[in-house]
Motif scaffolding. Structure first.
Motif, short mmCIF file in Angstrom:
data_model
loop_
_atom_site.label_atom_id
_atom_site.label_comp_id
_atom_site.label_asym_id
_atom_site.label_seq_id
_atom_site.Cartn_x
_atom_site.Cartn_y
_atom_site.Cartn_z
N LEU A 283 -5.53 -0.12 -7.05
CA LEU A 283 -4.33 0.34 -6.36
C LEU A 283 -4.29 -0.18 -4.93
CD1 LEU A 283 -1.80 2.14 -6.18
CD2 LEU A 283 -3.32 4.07 -5.66
N ALA A 284 -5.42 -0.10 -4.23
CA ALA A 284 -5.48 -0.58 -2.85
C ALA A 284 -5.17 -2.07 -2.76
CB ALA A 284 -6.85 -0.29 -2.26
N ASP A 285 -5.71 -2.84 -3.71
CA ASP A 285 -5.44 -4.29 -3.73
C ASP A 285 -3.96 -4.56 -3.94
OD1 ASP A 285 -8.13 -4.76 -3.38
OD2 ASP A 285 -8.54 -5.15 -5.51
N ALA A 286 -3.34 -3.79 -4.84
CA ALA A 286 -1.92 -3.99 -5.11
C ALA A 286 -1.06 -3.61 -3.91
CB ALA A 286 -1.51 -3.17 -6.34
N LEU A 287 -1.46 -2.57 -3.21
CA LEU A 287 -0.73 -2.15 -2.01
C LEU A 287 -0.79 -3.23 -0.93
CD1 LEU A 287 -1.81 1.59 -1.91
CD2 LEU A 287 0.56 0.78 -2.03
N ARG A 288 -1.96 -3.83 -0.79
CA ARG A 288 -2.09 -4.92 0.19
C ARG A 288 -1.20 -6.10 -0.21
NH1 ARG A 288 -7.60 -3.32 -0.29
NH2 ARG A 288 -8.32 -2.24 1.61
N GLU A 289 -1.19 -6.42 -1.50
CA GLU A 289 -0.35 -7.52 -1.98
C GLU A 289 1.12 -7.22 -1.77
OE1 GLU A 289 -1.41 -8.21 -6.01
OE2 GLU A 289 -3.49 -8.82 -5.55
N ALA A 290 1.46 -5.92 -1.79
CA ALA A 290 2.86 -5.52 -1.57
C ALA A 290 3.23 -5.52 -0.10
CB ALA A 290 3.10 -4.14 -2.17
N GLY A 291 2.26 -5.80 0.78
CA GLY A 291 2.56 -5.90 2.20
C GLY A 291 2.14 -4.73 3.04
N ALA A 292 1.38 -3.79 2.47
CA ALA A 292 0.95 -2.61 3.23
C ALA A 292 -0.36 -2.85 3.96
CB ALA A 292 0.80 -1.42 2.29
N ARG A 293 -0.57 -2.09 5.01
CA ARG A 293 -1.87 -2.05 5.68
C ARG A 293 -2.63 -0.86 5.12
NH1 ARG A 293 -3.66 0.58 10.46
NH2 ARG A 293 -1.52 1.25 10.93
N VAL A 294 -3.75 -1.12 4.46
CA VAL A 294 -4.46 -0.09 3.70
C VAL A 294 -5.78 0.25 4.38
CG1 VAL A 294 -5.43 0.50 1.44
CG2 VAL A 294 -3.39 -0.95 1.59
N LEU A 295 -6.01 1.54 4.57
CA LEU A 295 -7.26 1.98 5.17
C LEU A 295 -8.38 2.01 4.13
CD1 LEU A 295 -6.21 4.94 7.52
CD2 LEU A 295 -6.33 2.49 8.00
N PRO A 296 -9.64 1.85 4.56
CA PRO A 296 -10.76 2.00 3.62
C PRO A 296 -10.72 3.38 3.00
CG PRO A 296 -11.50 1.08 5.72
CD PRO A 296 -10.08 1.51 5.93
N ALA A 297 -10.95 3.45 1.70
CA ALA A 297 -10.80 4.70 0.97
C ALA A 297 -12.16 5.25 0.54
CB ALA A 297 -9.90 4.50 -0.25
N TYR A 298 -12.54 6.41 1.08
CA TYR A 298 -13.80 7.04 0.72
C TYR A 298 -13.61 8.33 -0.06
CZ TYR A 298 -16.26 3.72 3.72
OH TYR A 298 -16.79 2.57 4.28
N GLY A 299 -12.36 8.73 -0.26
CA GLY A 299 -12.07 9.91 -1.07
C GLY A 299 -11.47 9.50 -2.39
N ASN A 300 -10.63 10.35 -2.97
CA ASN A 300 -9.94 10.00 -4.21
C ASN A 300 -8.48 9.66 -3.94
OD1 ASN A 300 -9.02 12.59 -3.61
ND2 ASN A 300 -8.87 13.21 -5.76
N PHE A 301 -8.25 9.00 -2.80
CA PHE A 301 -6.90 8.63 -2.39
C PHE A 301 -6.99 7.48 -1.40
CE2 PHE A 301 -8.59 11.84 0.43
CZ PHE A 301 -8.32 11.34 1.69
N VAL A 302 -5.86 6.84 -1.18
CA VAL A 302 -5.80 5.74 -0.22
C VAL A 302 -4.56 5.94 0.64
CG1 VAL A 302 -4.53 4.23 -1.81
CG2 VAL A 302 -5.85 3.24 0.06
N LEU A 303 -4.70 5.68 1.94
CA LEU A 303 -3.57 5.79 2.86
C LEU A 303 -3.08 4.38 3.17
CD1 LEU A 303 -1.98 7.94 4.55
CD2 LEU A 303 -3.37 7.20 6.50
N ALA A 304 -1.79 4.18 2.96
CA ALA A 304 -1.19 2.86 3.17
C ALA A 304 -0.08 2.96 4.20
CB ALA A 304 -0.63 2.32 1.86
N TYR A 305 -0.10 2.03 5.17
CA TYR A 305 0.92 1.98 6.23
C TYR A 305 1.95 0.90 5.90
CZ TYR A 305 -1.64 5.00 9.48
OH TYR A 305 -2.26 6.06 10.09
N PHE A 306 3.21 1.29 6.01
CA PHE A 306 4.33 0.35 5.81
C PHE A 306 5.13 0.35 7.11
CE2 PHE A 306 3.14 2.28 1.82
CZ PHE A 306 3.07 1.22 0.93
N ASP A 307 4.58 -0.25 8.15
CA ASP A 307 5.21 -0.18 9.47
C ASP A 307 5.94 -1.48 9.79
OD1 ASP A 307 3.15 -1.96 10.16
OD2 ASP A 307 1.87 -0.31 10.85
N GLN A 308 6.37 -1.58 11.02
CA GLN A 308 7.21 -2.71 11.42
C GLN A 308 6.50 -4.05 11.30
OE1 GLN A 308 10.45 -2.30 12.09
NE2 GLN A 308 10.14 -0.14 11.63
#
Length: 360
Positions: A283-308
């Motif tokens: 999921l994180a890889d796909a989010l990056r490919e979609a243009g998001a800035r993705v934080l390292p994920a150490y839980g069971n979730f990932v935070l993705a930034y879609f900013d300017q």
């Protein structure tokens, strides 16, 4: 000197010195289960003699701290039984700590945002102040932490942090514990099964001002059961036991939790954690490919930034997810205005998410 001040001066343990003074002389409510007894006919608790369930004993009040559950979790966490208290999720443990150690209208807690919102909400509902401090740009604790914390009774550190998914090194947290000897440092490890090497539970024997919060809601897949744990030195546990409800853990919950903490249950959890982490990486890889800035994920979730600075804006991603029937998490915190949190999902759900993210 007031009676209140004298009680605190004469207190022998850190827990007694930090506790609300009136608790030092409070005699806890003695429920029928706490008093106990021996015999064949139990008529001391105004219970019904009829069990209308397939679950044996459901017509009787449960133990306040079910011994088998305490033993199972102590073995799992690598601590002693005397260092474990079980509660209705880690959320109740947060409230119990505030009720036990913070004087309403006078004391305060400290936490580091963006983080789990219930620390502040629980404090405010008890008229306890909140020092809402901030993580730095790398999602680490601030350099001037001790001066910022000031005289807070409780300092909450969420590790891994929700909602960023980032972690703070054990050595850094230990330095905080060591630098605040007269403050309870509460480390919320709700997601620790996804990065067990970052746990500070092994430090409990070393520091009497450390409290660790745990839960079966995440990796153990029992969010609906509401079963959490507080790990702390026996003096802190004993003080919290003065304010806890008579029967905090229902019998069906204890039964489910004991099964989850069996060898088979722990092995199942570990297998599922590995599966979720693998899906989370995809999921994180796909989010990056979609243009998001993705934080390292150490839980069971990932935070993705879609900013300017990214190819896709948060509003566009929210619209895409909503159209596809996907409910993800957005936040009002200014630092998270352009972010979306994605929980890790099953194989089938992950495939659906990947398809959504790859769609034009």
């Amino acid at each position: 000197m007031s009676v209140e001040a004298k009680m605190n001066v004469n207190a022998t343990s850190l827990a007694e010195r930090l506790a609300r003074p009136e608790l030092l002389t409070l005699e806890p409510y003695q429920s029928a289960r706490r008093i106990g007894g021996e015999g064949q006919i139990w008529i001391n608790a105004n219970e019904s003699p009829f069990n209308n369930s397939d679950l044996d004993g459901l017509n009787r009040y449960p133990e306040c701290q079910p011994p088998e559950l305490i033993t199972r979790y102590a073995e799992y966490a690598g601590v002693s039984n005397q260092q474990v208290l079980t509660s209705r999720g880690a959320d109740e443990a947060i409230e119990l700590l505030i009720r036990t150690f913070c004087i309403p209208g006078r004391d305060s807690i400290a936490c580091f945002g963006p983080t789990y919102g219930m620390y502040a909400i629980s404090a405010k509902t008890f008229n306890v102040g909140v020092k809402a401090l901030r993580l730095d740009d790398e999602y680490q604790l601030p350099q001037e932490l001790c001066s910022q914390v000031d005289d807070a009774k409780l300092v909450f550190i969420c590790n891994p942090n929700n909602p960023t998914g980032t972690v703070i090194a054990q050595a850094t947290i230990e330095a905080v514990i060591r630098s605040l000897p007269n403050t309870l440092v509460v480390v919320d490890e709700a997601y620790i099964e996804f990065c067990p090497d970052y746990s500070v539970a092994s430090l409990l024997d070393k520091y009497d001002n450390l409290v660790v919060l745990r839960t079966l809601s995440k990796a153990f897949a029992l969010a609906g059961a509401r079963c959490g744990f507080m790990l702390a030195n026996p003096e802190v546990i004993e003080m919290v036991m003065r304010v806890i409800a008579p029967y905090p853990v229902p019998l069906p919950v204890a039964t489910l939790a004991i099964d989850a903490l069996s060898k088979e249950g722990i092995a199942r959890m570990q297998t599922q954690v590995a599966q979720l982490k693998a899906n989370g990486q995809r999921l994180a890889d796909a989010l990056r490919e979609a243009g998001a800035r993705v934080l390292p994920a150490y839980g069971n979730f990932v935070l993705a930034y879609f900013d300017q600075a990214n190819e896709i804006k948060v509003s566009e991603m929210q619209a895409r997810l909503k159209q596809a029937g996907v409910v993800a998490r957005a936040y009002k915190d200014p630092a998270l205005a352009d972010a979306i949190r994605f929980s890790f999902a099953s194989d089938a759900q992950t495939e659906t998410l990947l398809a959504i993210l790859k769609a034009d």
